[in-house]
Every structure is written in C-alpha cells, then in structure tokens.
Design an enzyme around this catalytic site. Structure first.
Site, PDB file in Angstrom:
ATOM      1  N   HIS A   1     -59.451  14.975  73.259  1.00 50.92           N
ATOM      2  CA  HIS A   1     -60.627  15.595  73.881  1.00 50.92           C
ATOM      3  C   HIS A   1     -60.293  16.972  74.443  1.00 50.92           C
ATOM      4  O   HIS A   1     -61.128  17.873  74.447  1.00 50.92           O
ATOM      5  CB  HIS A   1     -61.189  14.689  74.978  1.00 50.92           C
ATOM      6  N   CYS A   2     -59.062  17.128  74.915  1.00 53.22           N
ATOM      7  CA  CYS A   2     -58.645  18.390  75.554  1.00 53.22           C
ATOM      8  C   CYS A   2     -58.518  19.547  74.567  1.00 53.22           C
ATOM      9  O   CYS A   2     -58.543  20.709  74.977  1.00 53.22           O
ATOM     10  CB  CYS A   2     -57.304  18.211  76.255  1.00 53.22           C
ATOM     11  N   ILE A   3     -58.357  19.230  73.282  1.00 56.59           N
ATOM     12  CA  ILE A   3     -58.142  20.296  72.289  1.00 56.59           C
ATOM     13  C   ILE A   3     -59.392  20.577  71.458  1.00 56.59           C
ATOM     14  O   ILE A   3     -59.354  21.367  70.520  1.00 56.59           O
ATOM     15  CB  ILE A   3     -56.950  19.976  71.362  1.00 56.59           C
TER      16      ILE A   3
END
Length: 361
Positions: free
Chosen positions: A353-355
């Site tokens: 999700h962070c990327i």
C-alpha cells in the site's frame, strides 16, 4: 487563496471505487533498498504487472534508471521523468479528489520524511515534497495546495462517503504539525478531503517508523466495513494497541451513522526482523535512519492495495499468509486476491500500500 476542496464540492473516493490508474515510483534509494534494490525491483515488477491488468500504471523513474526500469517492465507502464528521494508513492504522491461532475483535484500536502528534524527518516526530502504537484502537472490536473500542513497518504483512509480514518499516534506526532491542536488538524482534514467525520484510532502497528500510519493497521473494505490488524498474543505489544483500536471502532459509527462490521486480520505469526545478512546491502547518507540486526519490522497484511481487478496482499512465508488471503477473498468477492512475496518491500520500511497511490476514475 483557493476555496477548500470541500467548499468546491470535491471528496476523496474510497480505494475500492474505480481507478483511472495507479502511481508508483521505481525503487533506487541505497539506504532503503539493499543490494542495489535488486529484490525490491523484482517485487515492484510483480506488483506493477498485476495492477496493469486492470488499469494504467504511471511510474516515476529518473532518466539514469529508465533503461533499467524498461528492462523489467517494457511498455507495461507510462514512464514519467520526475525526480524523487525515495519510492513511497502513497506518501509523496497527491491525494486525488473528485466532484459529482467527474472533475479531479489533486491535493498537495507538505512532506517532511515522516517527521522532519524531529524524527524524520532522511534529511533531504526536497524532491519528494514536489512529487505531488509535479505529477498532477504531468496529468494536467488542478492542484489544491494544502501546504504547510504535513500529511502522508498512508496516514488517511476514506470510505468515499464522508468518513476519514486516521491514527492519533501519527497525526498528533510532534514531527508533523506541532503547532496545531487536534481539532485544527481534524478541520483541515475535513476541508481538504471534502469529508464529514474523522475517526481517530489510538494506534497503528508496533514499531512502524511512520509513527504508525493507519494504512498498516486498518482499512475500509466497503461502506461501514473494515479490516483491523490483530494478534491474540497478549505478550506482543501489538495486542494492547489493536485492542484499543477495536474498542474504539466498536463504539464508533461512520459519517452516515452506521456501525462497523470489523474483520480481524492476523499479523504474521513469526516476527519479521532485519537480519545480519541484510545489513551490508544498505548504503546510507548522512542523517538517514539506519537499520540494525534483530530490528522488528512493521509487518501487516492490512498493507494491501485494492486495484481495479485485483487486491494485492503482502506475503511473508508465514502460516498466516493464507489466512489473510482467505479473509480478504471474502471481503472482495469480485476481485482476484493475489499474494505478493513482500519481505523485500518491508525491508525498505513499508509495504504494497505504501508504494502505490490510486488515481480515481
């Protein structure tokens, strides 16, 4: 001074609503991605190929790395030469809002590497702070300048119906907006995201170096429906944190007044840690946070990404890998739920999700 997005009739859609595409950044930072990021690049490639089956992927990659990225991805993505300091598109990319006419507005938050001089993870984040506006410009989208308000995309979730989910540990951390009260922060979120209600979870995931982003601990899977990271191990510090979050959510309602259905998503049974073998791969610049052997990484299956045709779920070679896939398959019956080996992304400090950052339809 532009009117707030809320006054202009914009709102932040849910991630599970239709996407125009997804923004990602090629991983090249030596202090985040060990051993030239070779393993990370393979993981990013698998993620990009999966997302690209159902939507456009925009990849930010500087000229020096373009031929390398093309050797992995060919013509599967739209390449944009926009400089970055690292690959966390969720946190540096714009939050894109829509109005009822289908027009888009990109919100550009201030970015200070998760805490600036107080507890930021690197000192030079000049390029990262420009990513949102430069990407919006490349897409020819208007920009709402929310600066100097500091926020990362991983610190907010939206149900697309007026509810925003955050953690107190992150939004009230001294390295973000120390001069603002909780009420002022909440009002800024409501106005900037076109929302009606903010739900403040006390905690995120134990030892999450983003000061516990919400996107690692809880996520909307539908209207009034959430997943929450969970452990039954009372000796794990995560237990008390998740329990406090659960107790709050059980009392809360969304912006429409509905109570939540909450699915507990277990964290990996075996703690994910940095090993001695990982350490020689990192090359740090001055003032950059360093890894150490035995360091617990903030592993969570909640850090999945909902694409148009698939839900991409981190996998850790753990007994709970399949448990997480099974739970999420029930939450997303219309999408393919795909497990992605994710330790090599976790070593950078975040996960799937962070990327990624969705661009709504």
């Amino acid at each position: 001074m532009m009117d707030s997005p809320k006054k202009l009739g914009y709102h932040m859609p849910a991630e599970y609503e239709p996407h125009h595409g997804t923004l990602m950044i090629w991983p090249t930072r030596p202090g985040s991605w060990p051993f030239q990021g070779k393993a990370a690049k393979r993981a990013f490639t698998q993620i990009i190929e999966t997302i690209a089956e159902g939507e456009r992927v925009y990849l930010l990659v500087e000229q020096a790395y373009l031929s390398e990225a093309q050797s992995y991805l060919g013509d599967k993505v739209v390449y944009l030469d926009i400089p970055t300091n690292d690959a966390w598109a969720r946190d540096t990319g714009p939050t894109i809002l829509v109005n009822d006419k289908g027009k888009k507005l990109a919100v550009d938050w201030a970015f200070n590497a998760w805490g600036g001089t107080y507890d930021g993870l690197y000192q030079d984040y000049e390029e990262d702070d420009q990513v949102a506006s430069r990407f919006a410009e490349a897409l020819e989208r208007p920009v709402y300048d929310a600066k100097p308000f500091v926020l990362e995309g991983g610190a907010i979730h939206s149900d697309g119906q007026g509810t925003i989910l955050v953690t107190e540990s992150c939004l009230l951390s001294p390295g973000r907006n120390p001069n603002l009260t909780k009420e002022e922060i909440e009002n800024t979120l409501l106005e900037s995201l076109g929302a009606e209600k903010v739900i403040w979870l006390p905690y995120g995931i134990y030892q999450d170096e983003t000061n516990e982003h919400v996107d690692n601990v809880a996520a909307f899977v539908g209207p009034a429906e959430l997943v929450l990271a969970w452990t039954d191990d009372e000796n794990d510090p995560q237990y008390a944190m998740s329990k406090a979050d659960l107790e709050l959510l059980e009392q809360e309602t969304d912006a429409k007044g509905c109570h939540f259905t909450i699915h507990k998503l277990p964290i990996p049974a075996v703690r994910q840690v940095v090993t001695e073998e990982d350490l020689p791969g990192y090359i740090y610049e001055e003032g950059e946070e360093k890894r150490y052997a035995g360091e617990r990484l903030a592993a969570s299956y909640v850090n999945f990404y909902i694409a148009n045709k698939a839900v991409l779920v981190p996998q850790f070679e753990d007994v709970n890998d399949q448990v997480a896939l099974d739970i999420l398959s029930k939450c997303f019956p219309d999408r393919k739920v795909v497990g992605i080996p994710a330790r090599d992304i976790l070593l950078g400090g975040g996960n799937i999700h962070c990327i990624t950052q969705q661009i709504p339809e």
